[in-house]
Design an enzyme around this catalytic site. Sequence first.
Site, PDB file in Angstrom:
ATOM      1  N   LEU A  33       0.809  -1.223   0.000  1.00 34.84           N
ATOM      2  CA  LEU A  33       0.000   0.000   0.000  1.00 34.84           C
ATOM      3  C   LEU A  33       0.842   1.274   0.000  1.00 34.84           C
ATOM      4  O   LEU A  33       1.906   1.345   0.598  1.00 34.84           O
ATOM      5  CB  LEU A  33      -0.927   0.002   1.216  1.00 34.84           C
ATOM      6  N   GLY A  36      -1.544   6.358  -2.914  1.00 33.53           N
ATOM      7  CA  GLY A  36      -2.587   6.206  -3.944  1.00 33.53           C
ATOM      8  C   GLY A  36      -3.720   5.330  -3.434  1.00 33.53           C
ATOM      9  O   GLY A  36      -4.907   5.682  -3.546  1.00 33.53           O
ATOM     10  N   HIS A  37      -3.360   4.191  -2.833  1.00 36.53           N
ATOM     11  CA  HIS A  37      -4.382   3.310  -2.263  1.00 36.53           C
ATOM     12  C   HIS A  37      -5.142   4.025  -1.136  1.00 36.53           C
ATOM     13  O   HIS A  37      -6.355   3.927  -1.033  1.00 36.53           O
ATOM     14  CB  HIS A  37      -3.729   2.055  -1.657  1.00 36.53           C
ATOM     15  N   GLN A  61      -4.215 -12.742 -12.875  1.00 38.83           N
ATOM     16  CA  GLN A  61      -4.013 -11.557 -13.719  1.00 38.83           C
ATOM     17  C   GLN A  61      -2.538 -11.339 -14.081  1.00 38.83           C
ATOM     18  O   GLN A  61      -2.201 -10.341 -14.716  1.00 38.83           O
ATOM     19  CB  GLN A  61      -4.626 -10.312 -13.083  1.00 38.83           C
ATOM     20  N   GLY A 147      -8.928   3.127  -8.826  1.00 44.72           N
ATOM     21  CA  GLY A 147      -8.084   4.264  -9.189  1.00 44.72           C
ATOM     22  C   GLY A 147      -8.038   4.488 -10.694  1.00 44.72           C
ATOM     23  O   GLY A 147      -8.099   3.535 -11.475  1.00 44.72           O
ATOM     24  N   ILE A 176      -2.842   9.570  -7.875  1.00 44.26           N
ATOM     25  CA  ILE A 176      -1.988  10.228  -6.867  1.00 44.26           C
ATOM     26  C   ILE A 176      -0.537  10.067  -7.320  1.00 44.26           C
ATOM     27  O   ILE A 176      -0.109   8.975  -7.699  1.00 44.26           O
ATOM     28  CB  ILE A 176      -2.185   9.596  -5.475  1.00 44.26           C
ATOM     29  N   SER A 185       2.985   3.809  -7.497  1.00 45.15           N
ATOM     30  CA  SER A 185       2.725   2.421  -7.847  1.00 45.15           C
ATOM     31  C   SER A 185       3.537   1.526  -6.927  1.00 45.15           C
ATOM     32  O   SER A 185       4.674   1.867  -6.563  1.00 45.15           O
ATOM     33  CB  SER A 185       3.148   2.165  -9.300  1.00 45.15           C
TER      34      SER A 185
END
Length: 281
Positions: A33, A36-37, A61, A147, A176, A185
């Site tokens: 985290l 941004g999160h 994924q 996001g 963010i 990221s």
Amino acid sequence: MITYESAEDLSLKIRHLQDKSLKVSFVPTMGGLHEGHLALMKLAQQKSDVVVVSIFVNPTQFGQNEDLNKYPRTLEKDISLLETLDIDILFTPSVEEIYPSNDLESYELGFLDTILCAKTRPGHFNGVAQVVNRLFDIVHPDIAVFGEKDYQQLMIINLINKNRKDDIKVISHEIIRERDGLAMSTRNQYLSFDDRENAKKIYQNLLGIKTDFLRGIDLDSSIKKAKDNLSQFSKLDYLEARNSKDLTDIDNKTDEIILLCATYLGETRLIDNLIFRRKNV
Ligand code: AMP
């Protein structure tokens, strides 16, 4: 904060809260985290009575040669960040809890699964669809927050959600960024010192295209210039301008344009985007 590992226990708890007319919002993450999160979670807190955060590194994924095994897993640090924010519920399921059977569904995602990241990461969005559908089935939130950094993913989630028809409201939060403009990221921590220095140029180049465009300079030529710039320090995957509404190609009537970019610095694939309105439209 209460932590659940069992999908069934979490579902029961959430049904119980919703029976008491409490509004539940949900922020799915893969952990590692950062601010941004946390911004997504703060938005969730503003919009609801109870916030559920999940931390689950979804294997379906990730492609064969991607970073599933080395993806940062920082649960203790994540938990202390969630506690600082006073998050109500954390869901940390195992892979078996999310995928009890090996028989996984395949989703038809149409056009959105043929462009941009889908070209380089075949199967990625199908994996996103699998995990988001499963998480939505378990949590069944009133609101889910995603996001805009993963813009194509957001469009795909809107599509999945429309197909589900179960009244979950998907809302999004803007990107963010670090002080120098790099989009935050979890993968930024992989970058070497030099790559981290160069990484700020991704956003600078997106801003450069926007500025040129608003000055009347032809979009294609400024995209070409930016591609050349980015290729000097990274292996460019794509840099494209599209319609922000649905990621179709732009034309003279497109009023909101999105620039989307993916590029490799060393082994690390970074994505970013920038949305702007055409002047006088
Ligand atoms: P991830 O843990 O990378 O799967 O991301 C979980 C959620 O956080 C997704 O909805 C992402 O789009 C969002 N997110 C990740 N980084 C940012 C950022 N820099 N700004 C805004 N949202 C973000």
